[in-house]
Design a protein around this motif. Structure first.
Motif, PDB file in Angstrom:
ATOM      1  N   PRO A 443      36.871  42.848  41.138  1.00 33.55           N
ATOM      2  CA  PRO A 443      37.240  41.754  40.447  1.00 33.55           C
ATOM      3  C   PRO A 443      37.986  40.991  41.253  1.00 33.55           C
ATOM      4  O   PRO A 443      38.760  41.642  42.437  1.00 33.55           O
ATOM      5  N   HIS A 444      38.449  39.741  40.993  1.00 36.31           N
ATOM      6  CA  HIS A 444      39.524  38.681  41.762  1.00 36.31           C
ATOM      7  C   HIS A 444      40.480  38.360  40.753  1.00 36.31           C
ATOM      8  O   HIS A 444      39.837  37.630  39.913  1.00 36.31           O
ATOM      9  N   ALA A 445      41.593  38.431  41.142  1.00 32.75           N
ATOM     10  CA  ALA A 445      42.599  38.029  40.446  1.00 32.75           C
ATOM     11  C   ALA A 445      43.949  37.695  41.230  1.00 32.75           C
ATOM     12  O   ALA A 445      43.696  38.388  42.579  1.00 32.75           O
ATOM     13  N   THR A 446      44.778  37.155  40.976  1.00 35.60           N
ATOM     14  CA  THR A 446      46.101  37.005  41.686  1.00 35.60           C
ATOM     15  C   THR A 446      47.256  37.198  40.872  1.00 35.60           C
ATOM     16  O   THR A 446      47.290  37.074  39.496  1.00 35.60           O
ATOM     17  N   VAL A 447      48.291  37.537  41.644  1.00 32.20           N
ATOM     18  CA  VAL A 447      49.640  37.928  40.861  1.00 32.20           C
ATOM     19  C   VAL A 447      50.760  37.017  41.618  1.00 32.20           C
ATOM     20  O   VAL A 447      50.411  37.006  42.955  1.00 32.20           O
ATOM     21  N   PRO A 465      46.160  37.787  46.118  1.00 31.56           N
ATOM     22  CA  PRO A 465      45.241  38.550  45.370  1.00 31.56           C
ATOM     23  C   PRO A 465      45.641  39.710  44.868  1.00 31.56           C
ATOM     24  O   PRO A 465      46.280  40.738  45.872  1.00 31.56           O
ATOM     25  N   GLN A 466      45.483  40.236  43.482  1.00 30.05           N
ATOM     26  CA  GLN A 466      46.048  41.304  43.040  1.00 30.05           C
ATOM     27  C   GLN A 466      45.588  42.679  43.750  1.00 30.05           C
ATOM     28  O   GLN A 466      46.064  43.795  43.715  1.00 30.05           O
ATOM     29  N   GLN A 467      43.914  42.462  43.902  1.00 29.73           N
ATOM     30  CA  GLN A 467      43.496  43.833  44.375  1.00 29.73           C
ATOM     31  C   GLN A 467      43.630  44.076  45.747  1.00 29.73           C
ATOM     32  O   GLN A 467      44.152  45.175  46.156  1.00 29.73           O
ATOM     33  N   VAL A 468      44.061  42.973  46.796  1.00 29.00           N
ATOM     34  CA  VAL A 468      44.510  43.164  47.959  1.00 29.00           C
ATOM     35  C   VAL A 468      45.767  43.921  47.983  1.00 29.00           C
ATOM     36  O   VAL A 468      46.271  44.748  48.771  1.00 29.00           O
ATOM     37  N   ALA A 469      46.701  43.571  46.745  1.00 28.11           N
ATOM     38  CA  ALA A 469      48.051  43.883  47.045  1.00 28.11           C
ATOM     39  C   ALA A 469      48.185  45.489  46.293  1.00 28.11           C
ATOM     40  O   ALA A 469      48.951  46.386  46.749  1.00 28.11           O
ATOM     41  N   ALA A 470      46.940  45.776  45.538  1.00 28.89           N
ATOM     42  CA  ALA A 470      47.195  47.118  45.107  1.00 28.89           C
ATOM     43  C   ALA A 470      46.556  48.096  45.708  1.00 28.89           C
ATOM     44  O   ALA A 470      46.929  49.390  45.684  1.00 28.89           O
ATOM     45  N   PHE A 471      45.445  47.786  46.602  1.00 28.16           N
ATOM     46  CA  PHE A 471      44.822  48.992  47.393  1.00 28.16           C
ATOM     47  C   PHE A 471      45.332  49.607  48.197  1.00 28.16           C
ATOM     48  O   PHE A 471      45.206  50.915  48.419  1.00 28.16           O
ATOM     49  N   PRO A 472      46.599  49.010  48.696  1.00 30.63           N
ATOM     50  CA  PRO A 472      47.342  49.972  49.905  1.00 30.63           C
ATOM     51  C   PRO A 472      48.025  51.151  49.185  1.00 30.63           C
ATOM     52  O   PRO A 472      48.412  52.038  49.723  1.00 30.63           O
TER      53      PRO A 472
END
Length: 513
Positions: A443-447, A465-472
């Motif tokens: 999915p694509h979302a922002t925070v 991007p929330q997913q980019v922030a969470a994945f690490p």
């Protein structure tokens, strides 16, 4: 009179032509290694010559400002008798690691014939001859030019400077052997260079290359027996240990002091090899021979022995070293306080343990929840691993990644203490991250992202991007060190929660309790 009266014309050697040299303040400098002197003039010397360091001395002229004539004669050995026709003659020992010697006017004036003259490498004896030293206020056109001739020959012993022929009208200079000994010892125990480590190292000075040169002896004579104290010779952070072998022999060795005085003590010794001090008495007096010393140290050791033989158990350099140490301690304390203030500002209080300070995300986590950072640091390794997995799962959940098959499998492997897939462990998880960006099911979302206000100017939050922030947070689980995995996973999970970050952090505090 171009030739030296009384000289043996058959003695082999080299001789430069007479050259005109412009001098100032009645002085010129003879040097085998360019650079500042180690001992100032007016400390030791006579009316013609003052010692200036292991590789330098100052010659004195009659003329204050103007031209003299000078030349250099290099000999295999000194002439058998004192040369006639000179008004004053004095000599000293020089250290010549490069085999080059120059005579330079006090203000840097030079003559080609007197620059980089080839002389023996190692210790050399320099004898200065002078005549017609007249001040310009009394000099007339009928007077011959003032001339100075320098004789150089190789030696293996460092001996004290001496007056060979005193100028009848010369001045009787006050000698300051204690001051000379102080400067000599300070030259042997210098503080480390303050040159910033980020700058490239300086190129080796070819003038100071002493490779292949033998060790030498320092020799001092006294007309009557002199005392040599056995024990410890203090030198600040270092010390010299003098151990008696027999009635005439001592061993000199450098060592670190049991009680150093500087906040950052010296650890490098001037010389790692011990040397031998021999003491003999005879009809001509008392002789000290300090054998096996480095040539570049011979001058300084000679000045130290000159002082010790005449003033036993007196260490004039210690007052200077204590003053330097007190100043260094004051500066170190000021630097410590400034660093503590910076650390308190950056860490939100006293800095954490050294192992935490070295971690890349530790300061970032401290910026959003300093007590949590300390709590994670205090956990045992197994609990740190649990905290990392807990944070990673919450990050995947809030970012909508908990239903992506390959992500679910990786998270399950970490929670079961199994190795993560290679895509997560190699090259910092680059392959897994690229798959995240290309997977159509993600999915694509922002925070909103709010930087730590202590390290950035206040500004409106940016969207990430929330997913980019969470994945690490998931990639962090590949780290074998539980502490690192926990700090990285918690920080990235907190960022991924955006405006809901405080609730996430509160829940984690409850979980860790």
């Amino acid at each position: 009179m171009d030739d030296v009266d009384g000289a043996d014309s058959h003695t082999p050697g080299s001789l430069t032509d007479w050259a005109r040299l412009f001098v100032s303040h009645c002085q010129y400098v003879v040097s085998t290694v360019p650079g500042p002197p180690g001992v100032g003039i007016y400390t030791l010397g006579d009316d013609l010559l003052h010692v200036g360091g292991p590789s330098q001395f100052t010659g004195f002229c009659g003329i204050h400002t103007g031209w003299i004539e000078a030349r250099v004669r290099v000999l295999p050995e000194p002439f058998a008798k004192v040369d006639a026709g000179w008004d004053a003659i004095s000599e000293t020992t020089l250290w010549s690691p490069s085999g080059r010697l120059s005579i330079v006017g006090l203000m840097g004036d030079t003559a080609a014939a007197l620059t980089d003259v080839a002389v023996p490498r190692g210790l050399v004896r320099a004898r200065v001859h002078a005549r017609d030293r007249l001040h310009e206020t009394v000099r007339t056109d009928a007077d011959p030019p003032e001339r100075h001739e320098l004789h150089i020959w190789a030696v293996s012993e460092e001996t004290r400077w001496r007056t060979v022929l005193a100028d009848p009208g010369g001045r009787d200079w006050e000698q300051k052997p204690a001051k000379a000994a102080e400067r000599a010892m300070l030259s042997l125990v210098p503080r480390p260079s303050a040159r910033p480590a980020v700058l490239p190292p300086l190129s080796p000075d070819p003038y100071e290359d002493d490779a292949g040169l033998s060790r030498v002896a320092v020799v001092r004579h006294r007309p009557t027996p002199a005392e040599v104290s056995v024990g410890v010779l203090p030198a600040g952070d270092l010390e010299v240990r003098l151990k008696r072998v027999d009635g005439e022999t001592l061993i000199w060795s450098w060592a670190t002091a049991d009680n150093p005085i500087f906040p950052q003590p010296l650890a490098t010794l001037p010389d790692d090899e011990p040397s031998t001090v021999r003491l003999t008495s005879g009809p001509n007096g008392f002789t000290l021979r300090h054998e096996g010393v480095l040539g570049r140290h011979a001058f300084a050791l000679g000045l130290i022995w000159d002082h010790l033989l005449d003033t036993a158990r007196s260490y004039p350099w210690m007052e200077t070293l204590r003053g330097q140490a007190a100043e260094a301690t004051t500066l170190a304390e000021k630097a410590r306080r400034r660093q503590a203030e910076r650390d308190a500002e950056q860490w939100g209080g006293a800095p954490p343990s050294d192992r935490v300070r070295a971690l890349s995300q530790a300061r970032s986590l401290a910026g959003i929840d300093r007590p949590l950072l300390d709590r994670i640091d205090a956990l045992p390794a197994a609990r740190q691993r649990e905290a990392a997995c807990w944070a990673a799962r919450h990050a995947m959940r809030v970012a909508g990644l908990e239903q992506i098959g390959w992500i679910v499998d990786a998270l399950a492997a970490a929670e079961a203490d199994r190795p993560l897939p290679r895509a997560f462990t190699e090259h910092g998880g680059a392959a897994a991250f690229n798959r995240l960006l290309s997977d159509p099911e993600v999915p694509h979302a922002t925070v909103p992202f709010r930087p730590d206000p202590r390290h950035a100017a206040p500004a409106a939050p940016s969207e990430i991007p929330q997913q980019v922030a969470a994945f690490p947070a998931l990639i962090a689980l590949a780290n074998d060190v539980p502490l690192v995995a926990a700090i990285d996973a918690v920080y990235h999970a907190a960022i991924a929660h955006g405006d809901d970050r405080d609730r996430f952090l509160s829940d984690l505090h409850v979980t860790l309790r």
